[in-house]
Design a protein around this motif. Structure first.
Motif, PDB file in Angstrom:
ATOM      1  N   GLY A  69     -24.110 -51.340  23.132  1.00 41.09           N
ATOM      2  CA  GLY A  69     -24.121 -50.484  24.328  1.00 41.09           C
ATOM      3  C   GLY A  69     -22.870 -49.651  24.486  1.00 41.09           C
ATOM      4  O   GLY A  69     -22.932 -48.536  24.997  1.00 41.09           O
TER       5      GLY A  69
ATOM      6  N   HIS B 241     -24.170 -44.395  23.029  1.00 44.35           N
ATOM      7  CA  HIS B 241     -24.172 -43.037  23.586  1.00 44.35           C
ATOM      8  C   HIS B 241     -23.135 -42.138  22.918  1.00 44.35           C
ATOM      9  O   HIS B 241     -23.049 -40.962  23.232  1.00 44.35           O
TER      10      HIS B 241
ATOM     11  N   GLU C 245     -18.737 -40.302  25.117  1.00 43.43           N
ATOM     12  CA  GLU C 245     -20.114 -39.858  25.063  1.00 43.43           C
ATOM     13  C   GLU C 245     -20.271 -38.736  24.032  1.00 43.43           C
ATOM     14  O   GLU C 245     -19.423 -37.844  23.930  1.00 43.43           O
TER      15      GLU C 245
ATOM     16  N   ARG D 189     -31.244 -47.087  18.793  1.00 44.90           N
ATOM     17  CA  ARG D 189     -31.765 -48.164  19.642  1.00 44.90           C
ATOM     18  C   ARG D 189     -32.528 -49.177  18.798  1.00 44.90           C
ATOM     19  O   ARG D 189     -32.425 -50.380  19.019  1.00 44.90           O
TER      20      ARG D 189
ATOM     21  N   LEU E 197     -33.025 -39.127  28.670  1.00 51.28           N
ATOM     22  CA  LEU E 197     -31.983 -39.990  29.215  1.00 51.28           C
ATOM     23  C   LEU E 197     -31.694 -41.156  28.291  1.00 51.28           C
ATOM     24  O   LEU E 197     -30.756 -41.898  28.485  1.00 51.28           O
ATOM     25  N   GLU E 198     -32.521 -41.312  27.269  1.00 51.35           N
ATOM     26  CA  GLU E 198     -32.356 -42.432  26.347  1.00 51.35           C
ATOM     27  C   GLU E 198     -31.660 -41.948  25.089  1.00 51.35           C
ATOM     28  O   GLU E 198     -31.984 -40.890  24.563  1.00 51.35           O
TER      29      GLU E 198
ATOM     30  N   CYS F 190     -27.673 -37.487  26.376  1.00 54.14           N
ATOM     31  CA  CYS F 190     -27.343 -36.313  27.174  1.00 54.14           C
ATOM     32  C   CYS F 190     -27.582 -35.023  26.414  1.00 54.14           C
ATOM     33  O   CYS F 190     -27.933 -34.008  26.991  1.00 54.14           O
ATOM     34  N   ALA F 191     -27.378 -35.063  25.109  1.00 53.46           N
ATOM     35  CA  ALA F 191     -27.495 -33.832  24.338  1.00 53.46           C
ATOM     36  C   ALA F 191     -28.949 -33.425  24.164  1.00 53.46           C
ATOM     37  O   ALA F 191     -29.268 -32.256  24.003  1.00 53.46           O
ATOM     38  N   SER F 192     -29.852 -34.401  24.203  1.00 53.64           N
ATOM     39  CA  SER F 192     -31.241 -34.078  23.927  1.00 53.64           C
ATOM     40  C   SER F 192     -31.997 -33.722  25.189  1.00 53.64           C
ATOM     41  O   SER F 192     -33.096 -33.195  25.137  1.00 53.64           O
ATOM     42  N   GLY F 193     -31.402 -34.024  26.351  1.00 55.96           N
ATOM     43  CA  GLY F 193     -32.113 -33.722  27.589  1.00 55.96           C
ATOM     44  C   GLY F 193     -32.966 -34.896  28.026  1.00 55.96           C
ATOM     45  O   GLY F 193     -33.473 -34.929  29.130  1.00 55.96           O
TER      46      GLY F 193
END
Lengths: 278, 386
Positions: B344, B348, B305, B338, B331-332, B326-329
Motif C-alpha cells: 500500500g 500509488h 504519488e 494490485r 481511483l484505483e 490519479c493519472a488514469s482518472g
C-alpha cells in the motif's frame, strides 16, 4: 493527459506554505496512503482570531498538491467563521477550475480544513465517524459527507459523485446506497417498497439466495475483479467463498458483512448469517 | 523546453526513418488497390506480400500466409478471442490472467457476459503466473486460453511455451498477446505451441494504425469484419498498404536490432534501474527481475504519488508512465500492481521506464540526475515522511 490550468500547475510546481507548524492551534488530517491521497493541514491564530500561519503536507497527485497549496493561501488572514464558509468549489475556482475527475482533490482540502477547525475547537482529533456512517468503505466516505458534496456540487449522477468525493470509485458495492443519497438530496427519495416477507420453503429460500447473489452481489464484486461462490445454505447460515480479487482482499470481511450479509438480510430474511469458507 | 528524453516505449515508439521512407511511395505514387486487375493497382500487392514475409520472419512463422494484417494490436486480440471462441465447436472455457492488457480482458469479459465461463489466473508478488491453477483449469474442458507473452507494465515474461503445452495437451486453443514481446525478445512461433499471436506496429517503430495476428495453419477463427475477400477472408477491408509496408520494414529492422535490444538497451535499462535504487531511498522494483523484457523497469517509490512524479519528470523533459490511479482518472491504481499485491505504501507511486534502441547513455544520465531531486521534493511534501 490532464488539462490543468496554469494556476494548478503553478501551485503544483511552486507549492506555497509547505511544512509543519510547531504548536499549531488546529491540525486536520484526512485521506490515507491506501486511498492514494492524504493531506495534513495546520494553522495558528493571531490575537484577533485570524489565521496568521497555515502549512500543509500532501501525498497525492498534482491537483491534490495544488488544492492544498491554494487552500493555505485562501485561509491566511481570515477568521475561522470566514474560512468555515469555504467550499470545495471555492478551492477549485481559486485554481481556475479542476478536471472533473479531480474535483475530489478540492473536497479533500475542504475536509482537512474542517478537521483542523474541529481539532481547534474540541482539542480532539477529527474522525470521519463523527460526522456520519461510512457508506463507501473503499475510500471511507460517510453519508453526511456524501450529502454535503452532492449538495455543494449539484451532483446529478453517480459518476459526478465519485469524481467529487471518491465514494463508489472502488468495489462499487455502495453504488445503490449512493444513488439513494443522490435521490434524497434531490428531494426525490425513491419510495422503494420492500417486498413483503412471507415464509419461504427451503427450496424457495435457496433459490432466492442464489438470485440475490447473482443479481445484487456478484455484479458489484465483479466490477472490482472479484467474485463469490455460494458453497452451502444451512438453515439461516449461508456459506460463501470469495473468488478473484475479493479473496485475500484486505476489506473482504467488511464486504462480507456490509454487502453480502446486508443484501441477503434485506432481501431474504433478517435472520441470515453469512460465513466465509476459505 | 528541455531536450526530450523518451522512456515510454511500451506506450508507443518513434517511427523509424527507414519505415517512414519505405512508406512514402505508397502515400504518393503507388496508391493503387492491391485487389485491382490492372497493373497500376495490382503492382502494390507484391509489397503487401513482402511485408507479410517480413512479419513472419521476425516471429519465426513457418508460412507468411499465417500472418493477417489488422488495424492494431487490440483488433488482433479481439479477433483471436472473440473470433477464436466463436469458431470453436462448442463454447470454450475462456482462461486468461489478471494482468492482461484491456484489449484482452475486454473481449474476455464480453464473452463472459454472453455466458462463456471465464477464469482469470492470479500472479504472485513478482508478477509470475499461477501455473498450478492453469494446469488444473485447462483440463476442466476445452479452453481458449489467452495469456500475454510479456507484461506491458512490469515487463515480466510469461512461459508461453509451457502454457501452450498445457493448453494443447488438454485440447485447447492458445492465443498470446505478444504486443510487448515482439521485437524485444527472440521468438520462433513455428516451434512453439502457440495458435495465435497478436502484435502491434507502433510498439516497434512503425506508425499507429497497423497490427497483425499470427494464426497457425489449421486454427479456426471467425472474422470480426465481414464483407470482403482480403486477408483470405479473415479481415475484410481494402489493405492499408502504406502502413502494412511500414510494419514490414519495422519488423525487418526489429530483427536486426534484436541483439542490440538484449545487450546495449538491456545494459542501459540495468544502469538506470540500479542508479535509481542507489540514489532514491524507498524505491523498489516491481516484477520478477530474472525474467523480464530487456527494455522495461517498473519502480515504486514509497510515500509519494505517481502522477506527481510523472509531471515533475515531464517538466524536466523526461517521458515515462505511471500505474497511479490519479493519472488514469480512475481511483484505483494499476490492476497489474494490485494483482501482484504491491504494498500500500508504494502502489500509488509506481513509474515505468521503457527504453528502445534510440535511447542513449545521456538519457539515462538525465534521469539519474533529475529523478532523485523529484523524489526528494515530493517526499518533503508528503505527510508520511516528515
Amino acid at each position: 493527459m490532464w488539462d490543468y490550468t496554469d494556476k494548478v500547475n503553478d501551485h503544483f510546481k511552486n507549492p506555497r506554505n509547505v511544512g509543519k507548524i510547531d504548536h499549531p492551534d488546529g491540525t486536520g488530517e484526512v485521506g490515507s496512503l491506501a486511498c492514494g491521497d492524504a493531506l495534513k493541514l495546520m494553522f495558528k491564530l493571531d490575537d484577533q482570531g485570524r489565521i496568521k500561519e497555515a502549512k500543509f503536507q500532501t501525498f497525492g497527485c498534482a491537483s491534490a498538491i495544488a488544492s492544498s497549496s491554494a487552500l493555505t493561501e485562501m485561509i491566511i488572514g481570515k477568521t475561522l467563521d470566514e474560512v468555515e464558509k469555504i467550499t470545495n468549489k471555492d478551492i477549485a475556482e481559486y485554481l481556475g477550475g479542476l478536471p472533473k475527475q479531480k474535483v475530489h482533490c478540492s473536497v479533500m482540502g475542504r475536509e482537512a480544513l474542517e478537521a483542523a477547525i474541529y481539532n481547534y475547537r474540541t482539542g480532539k482529533k477529527w474522525d470521519k465517524a463523527i460526522e456520519g456512517d461510512v457508506v463507501c468503505h473503499c475510500f471511507g466516505v460517510t453519508d453526511k459527507e456524501i450529502e454535503r458534496v452532492a449538495r455543494e456540487n449539484n451532483v446529478q449522477t453517480l459518476e459526478e459523485l465519485t469524481n467529487a468525493c471518491k465514494a463508489g470509485g472502488g468495489c462499487g458495492n455502495c453504488l445503490p446506497e449512493l444513488q439513494k443519497i443522490i435521490d434524497r438530496v434531490h428531494g426525490e427519495q425513491a419510495a422503494s417498497a420492500t417486498p413483503a416477507k412471507k415464509p419461504l420453503t427451503n427450496l424457495q429460500r435457496i433459490h432466492l439466495i442464489e438470485d440475490v447473489i447473482d443479481r445484487e452481489i456478484r455484479p458489484a464484486l465483479r466490477q472490482d475483479g472479484g467474485d463469490l461462490e455460494l458453497v452451502d445454505v444451512d438453515g439461516n447460515t449461508v456459506k460463501v467463498r470469495f473468488r478473484g480479487a475479493c479473496s485475500g482482499c484486505v476489506v473482504s470481511a467488511i464486504t462480507l458483512r456490509d454487502v453480502v450479509e446486508a443484501r441477503l438480510k434485506d432481501n431474504v430474511s433478517d435472520e441470515i448469517r453469512v460465513e466465509e469458507v476459505k | 523546453m528541455n531536450r526530450t528524453v523518451y522512456l515510454d516505449n511500451n506506450a508507443t515508439t518513434k517511427i523509424a526513418d527507414e519505415v517512414r521512407e519505405a512508406m512514402m511511395p505508397f502515400l504518393t505514387d503507388l496508391w493503387g488497390n492491391p485487389s485491382s486487375m490492372h497493373t497500376f493497382g495490382g503492382q502494390v500487392k507484391k509489397y503487401v506480400e513482402a511485408a507479410r514475409e517480413q512479419v513472419a520472419a521476425l516471429i519465426g512463422a513457418a508460412d507468411p500466409q499465417e500472418i493477417t494484417f489488422t488495424s492494431c494490436g487490440s483488433e488482433s486480440d479481439n479477433l483471436a478471442i472473440r473470433g477464436g471462441a466463436e469458431a470453436m465447436d462448442k463454447p470454450p472455457h475462456v482462461i486468461t490472467s489478471k494482468v492482461e492488457h484491456a484489449a484482452v480482458s475486454g473481449p474476455c469479459h464480453y464473452l463472459e457476459d454472453r455466458g462463456f465461463r471465464l477464469t482469470k489466473l492470479d500472479v504472485d508478488p513478482l508478477g509470475r503466473l499461477d501455473l498450478d491453477t492453469l494446469r488444473r483449469e485447462v483440463k476442466a474442458g476445452k479452453t481458449l486460453t489467452s495469456i500475454m507473452w510479456a507484461n506491458n507494465e512490469t515487463g515480466v515474461i510469461f512461459p508461453v511455451g509451457m502454457i501452450g503445452e498445457m493448453v494443447h495437451e488438454a485440447g485447447g486453443v492458445f492465443h498470446t498477446d505478444a504486443v510487448q514481446a515482439v521485437g524485444k525478445i527472440p521468438m520462433k512461433v513455428s516451434n512453439l505451441p502457440i495458435d495465435m499471436l497478436s502484435l502491434s506496429g507502433h510498439k516497434l517503430h512503425a506508425p499507429k494504425g497497423v497490427g497483425a495476428i499470427y494464426i497457425r495453419r489449421g486454427t479456426k477463427v471467425k472474422p470480426l469484419i465481414l464483407g470482403g475477400h482480403q486477408e483470405r477472408g479473415r479481415r475484410a477491408g481494402t489493405e492499408n498498404v502504406p502502413y502494412i509496408v511500414g510494419l514490414g520494414v519495422a519488423c525487418n529492422l526489429a530483427g536486426k536490432h534484436l541483439h542490440e535490444e538484449n545487450t546495449r538497451v538491456k545494459t542501459l535499462r540495468d544502469r538506470l534501474e540500479q542508479g535509481i535504487l542507489a540514489t532514491c531511498p524507498g524505491a523498489r522494483v516491481n516484477g520478477d527481475p530474472s525474467c523480464r523484457l530487456p527494455n522495461t523497469t517498473n519502480i515504486s517509490f514509497d510515500f509519494i504519488e505517481g502522477e506527481a512524479i510523472l509531471l515533475m519528470l515531464d517538466d524536466r523533459g523526461i517521458c515515462a508512465s505511471t500505474g497511479s490511479a490519479c493519472a488514469s482518472g480512475s481511483l484505483e491504481p494499476s490492476h497489474v500492481l494490485r494483482a501482484m499485491n504491491v504494498a500500500g505504501v508504494s502502489v500509488h507511486g509506481s513509474i515505468r521506464f521503457s527504453l528502445s534502441t534510440y535511447n542513449t547513455d545521456k538519457d539515462v544520465d538525465t534521469v539519474l540526475t533529475e529523478l532523485p531531486k523529484v523524489v526528494k521534493r515530493l517526499r518533503e511534501l508528503s505527510p508520511f515522511v516528515s
